[in-house]
Design a protein around this motif. Structure first.
Motif, mmCIF file in Angstrom:
data_model
loop_
_atom_site.group_PDB
_atom_site.id
_atom_site.type_symbol
_atom_site.label_atom_id
_atom_site.label_comp_id
_atom_site.label_asym_id
_atom_site.label_seq_id
_atom_site.Cartn_x
_atom_site.Cartn_y
_atom_site.Cartn_z
ATOM 1 N N MET A 251 41.337 39.936 24.441
ATOM 2 C CA MET A 251 42.360 39.109 25.055
ATOM 3 C C MET A 251 41.698 38.057 25.928
ATOM 4 O O MET A 251 40.485 38.102 26.128
ATOM 5 C CB MET A 251 43.328 39.969 25.885
ATOM 6 N N ARG A 252 42.470 37.125 26.386
ATOM 7 C CA ARG A 252 41.917 36.065 27.215
ATOM 8 C C ARG A 252 41.296 36.653 28.470
ATOM 9 O O ARG A 252 41.890 37.531 29.110
ATOM 10 C CB ARG A 252 42.999 35.045 27.553
ATOM 11 N N PRO A 253 40.099 36.184 28.862
ATOM 12 C CA PRO A 253 39.383 36.791 29.986
ATOM 13 C C PRO A 253 40.203 36.877 31.265
ATOM 14 O O PRO A 253 40.211 37.914 31.938
ATOM 15 C CB PRO A 253 38.165 35.881 30.155
ATOM 16 N N ALA A 254 40.906 35.815 31.631
ATOM 17 C CA ALA A 254 41.674 35.840 32.879
ATOM 18 C C ALA A 254 42.744 36.925 32.842
ATOM 19 O O ALA A 254 42.931 37.673 33.805
ATOM 20 C CB ALA A 254 42.304 34.477 33.143
ATOM 21 N N ASP A 255 43.442 37.035 31.709
ATOM 22 C CA ASP A 255 44.499 38.047 31.587
ATOM 23 C C ASP A 255 43.916 39.460 31.652
ATOM 24 O O ASP A 255 44.495 40.359 32.267
ATOM 25 C CB ASP A 255 45.262 37.867 30.277
ATOM 26 N N ALA A 256 42.753 39.658 31.012
ATOM 27 C CA ALA A 256 42.124 40.976 31.028
ATOM 28 C C ALA A 256 41.692 41.367 32.435
ATOM 29 O O ALA A 256 41.874 42.509 32.872
ATOM 30 C CB ALA A 256 40.922 40.993 30.083
ATOM 31 N N LEU A 257 41.104 40.430 33.169
ATOM 32 C CA LEU A 257 40.628 40.718 34.520
ATOM 33 C C LEU A 257 41.791 40.971 35.473
ATOM 34 O O LEU A 257 41.732 41.884 36.310
ATOM 35 C CB LEU A 257 39.766 39.568 35.018
ATOM 36 N N VAL A 258 42.842 40.190 35.359
ATOM 37 C CA VAL A 258 44.009 40.405 36.214
ATOM 38 C C VAL A 258 44.637 41.765 35.918
ATOM 39 O O VAL A 258 45.027 42.494 36.834
ATOM 40 C CB VAL A 258 45.037 39.276 36.026
ATOM 41 N N ALA A 259 44.729 42.130 34.646
ATOM 42 C CA ALA A 259 45.279 43.440 34.292
ATOM 43 C C ALA A 259 44.432 44.566 34.875
ATOM 44 O O ALA A 259 44.953 45.558 35.403
ATOM 45 C CB ALA A 259 45.376 43.574 32.776
ATOM 46 N N ALA A 260 43.110 44.418 34.809
ATOM 47 C CA ALA A 260 42.219 45.453 35.339
ATOM 48 C C ALA A 260 42.315 45.548 36.852
ATOM 49 O O ALA A 260 42.031 46.607 37.433
ATOM 50 C CB ALA A 260 40.779 45.168 34.916
ATOM 51 N N SER A 261 42.685 44.465 37.525
ATOM 52 C CA SER A 261 42.744 44.478 38.991
ATOM 53 C C SER A 261 43.831 45.385 39.538
ATOM 54 O O SER A 261 43.818 45.729 40.715
ATOM 55 C CB SER A 261 42.953 43.044 39.512
ATOM 56 N N HIS A 262 44.771 45.810 38.691
ATOM 57 C CA HIS A 262 45.836 46.709 39.148
ATOM 58 C C HIS A 262 45.281 48.038 39.655
ATOM 59 O O HIS A 262 45.858 48.656 40.550
ATOM 60 C CB HIS A 262 46.834 46.964 38.015
ATOM 61 N N SER A 263 44.170 48.498 39.060
ATOM 62 C CA SER A 263 43.613 49.790 39.459
ATOM 63 C C SER A 263 42.226 49.645 40.061
ATOM 64 O O SER A 263 41.435 50.586 40.028
ATOM 65 C CB SER A 263 43.550 50.727 38.249
ATOM 66 N N ALA A 264 41.917 48.474 40.604
ATOM 67 C CA ALA A 264 40.583 48.221 41.143
ATOM 68 C C ALA A 264 40.619 48.075 42.661
ATOM 69 O O ALA A 264 41.580 47.543 43.225
ATOM 70 C CB ALA A 264 39.987 46.962 40.520
ATOM 71 N N GLU A 265 39.564 48.549 43.300
ATOM 72 C CA GLU A 265 39.370 48.270 44.712
ATOM 73 C C GLU A 265 38.773 46.887 44.908
ATOM 74 O O GLU A 265 38.994 46.238 45.933
ATOM 75 C CB GLU A 265 38.433 49.305 45.348
ATOM 76 N N LEU A 266 38.002 46.454 43.920
ATOM 77 C CA LEU A 266 37.335 45.159 44.001
ATOM 78 C C LEU A 266 37.103 44.644 42.590
ATOM 79 O O LEU A 266 36.747 45.401 41.690
ATOM 80 C CB LEU A 266 35.994 45.291 44.729
ATOM 81 N N LEU A 267 37.306 43.343 42.410
ATOM 82 C CA LEU A 267 37.040 42.675 41.147
ATOM 83 C C LEU A 267 35.949 41.643 41.390
ATOM 84 O O LEU A 267 36.060 40.814 42.300
ATOM 85 C CB LEU A 267 38.315 41.998 40.636
ATOM 86 N N VAL A 268 34.872 41.696 40.618
ATOM 87 C CA VAL A 268 33.720 40.812 40.808
ATOM 88 C C VAL A 268 33.624 39.857 39.638
ATOM 89 O O VAL A 268 33.627 40.282 38.475
ATOM 90 C CB VAL A 268 32.409 41.615 40.933
ATOM 91 N N VAL A 269 33.543 38.559 39.946
ATOM 92 C CA VAL A 269 33.365 37.545 38.907
ATOM 93 C C VAL A 269 32.197 36.659 39.287
ATOM 94 O O VAL A 269 31.806 36.576 40.443
ATOM 95 C CB VAL A 269 34.636 36.687 38.700
ATOM 96 N N GLY A 270 31.644 36.004 38.290
ATOM 97 C CA GLY A 270 30.524 35.110 38.516
ATOM 98 C C GLY A 270 30.972 33.676 38.632
ATOM 99 O O GLY A 270 32.068 33.298 38.211
#
Length: 322
Positions: A251-270
């Motif tokens: 899936m599109r990277p932004a959508d995948a990362l936002v979806a994963a952020s629901h269960s994350a304490e921290l999201l790291v991007v470059g």
């Protein structure tokens, strides 16, 4: 003025008003966990706008506005200083006022910081990120963590949802330039005692695929996973205690990362400028992630990780809050 003192490179946080409380508490917890000092900057330029009247304000108006701004800044600094010292008495702490714009003050101070933390809320209509958060994410000299006013973990806790499973998620592509963000993610996962989720997302609209290219998604997945595993190797050896749970998403990277952020304490991007994540420039994808993520987002530029491993000693002259 206080005399110059020698301290370790601090955790730096920008504070505007109570909308910055989540960022302040996140930064204080990080400073406590890493045994680093905390520096709070409240920027409040006296170059104010004067909306009344048809002409220029008279000298008395300017003086009164500037005095009001300074008095308000002193009150803000005193109040937040009291709260930080009560909640984190173990953290060396200084709060200062900068007579400039928040973005300019924080970007300048980031040259002598280990990590810069800033908050943002979403506009009720447009859903946009504040200009200060966007500015520091693009120009900071050290890694930046952007903290939303309400995170997914806090919301789950308030709602009594026990299904929340904390992780640190790192957005990956298949290039070696993502090492800094990946290393930052491993450090954070190790410090928090939570799993690390390296997330590689890719998407190609089938309408744009050459007719000669077979749509063998499984083969593409296998090659992507092999590239990710190669990048993970050295960090898994350095952090054997971190449980790693790689994830591939079609899936599109932004959508995948936002979806994963629901269960994350921290999201790291470059953030690579001309090197690093080919799919995570500080452009459309990273902006979407910063705008829409449900957890704090760390933006780590290429070359910033050594500053996290070898903390330098700096001196700076400050006027601490009374």
């Amino acid at each position: 003025m206080s005399t110059a003192s020698t301290i370790e490179a601090p955790i730096l946080v920008g504070y505007a008003d109570h909308d910055s409380d989540a960022a302040l508490q996140w930064a204080a917890r990080e400073a406590s966990r890493r045994h680093l000092p905390l520096r709070v900057v409240h920027a409040d330029s006296t170059a104010a706008d004067y909306p009344w009247g048809w002409g220029y304000p008279v000298a008395g108006d300017i003086v009164r506005v500037q005095e009001a701004l300074r008095d308000n800044a002193k009150a803000v600094l005193a109040e937040l200083s009291k709260r930080v010292r009560e909640s984190h008495p173990d953290v060396p702490f200084v709060a200062t006022r900068a007579d400039t714009t928040p973005g300019e003050a924080l970007v300048s101070a980031s040259a002598e910081a280990t990590l810069l933390v800033v908050g943002h809320g979403r506009h009720p209509v447009a859903g946009t990120m504040g200009s200060t958060a966007a500015t520091v994410a693009a120009h900071s000299r050290c890694p930046v963590v952007v903290v939303p006013t309400v995170t997914a973990s806090e919301k789950a806790k308030d709602e009594g949802d026990t299904r929340f499973s904390a992780t640190v998620v790192v957005g990956l592509d298949d290039s070696p330039e993502c090492d800094d963000a990946l290393g930052f993610g491993f450090q954070q996962a190790a410090a928090r005692g939570v799993p690390l989720v390296p997330l590689h997302a890719w998407w190609v609209d089938p309408l744009f695929l050459p007719t000669a290219l077979p749509a063998d998604w499984d083969d593409i997945d296998a090659k992507a996973q092999a590239a990710v595993n190669l990048l993970l190797g050295q960090w898994k050896a350095r952090f054997p205690e971190v449980k790693v749970e790689p994830m591939l998403a079609r899936m599109r990277p932004a959508d995948a990362l936002v979806a994963a952020s629901h269960s994350a304490e921290l999201l790291v991007v470059g953030c690579r400028g001309r090197g690093g994540f080919s799919s995570l420039l500080l452009g459309s994808v990273s902006r979407k992630v910063l705008h829409r993520a449900h957890c704090p987002v760390a933006v780590v530029r290429r070359g910033q990780l050594p500053a996290l491993q070898d903390i330098e000693v700096h001196e700076f002259d400050e006027t601490p809050a009374s």
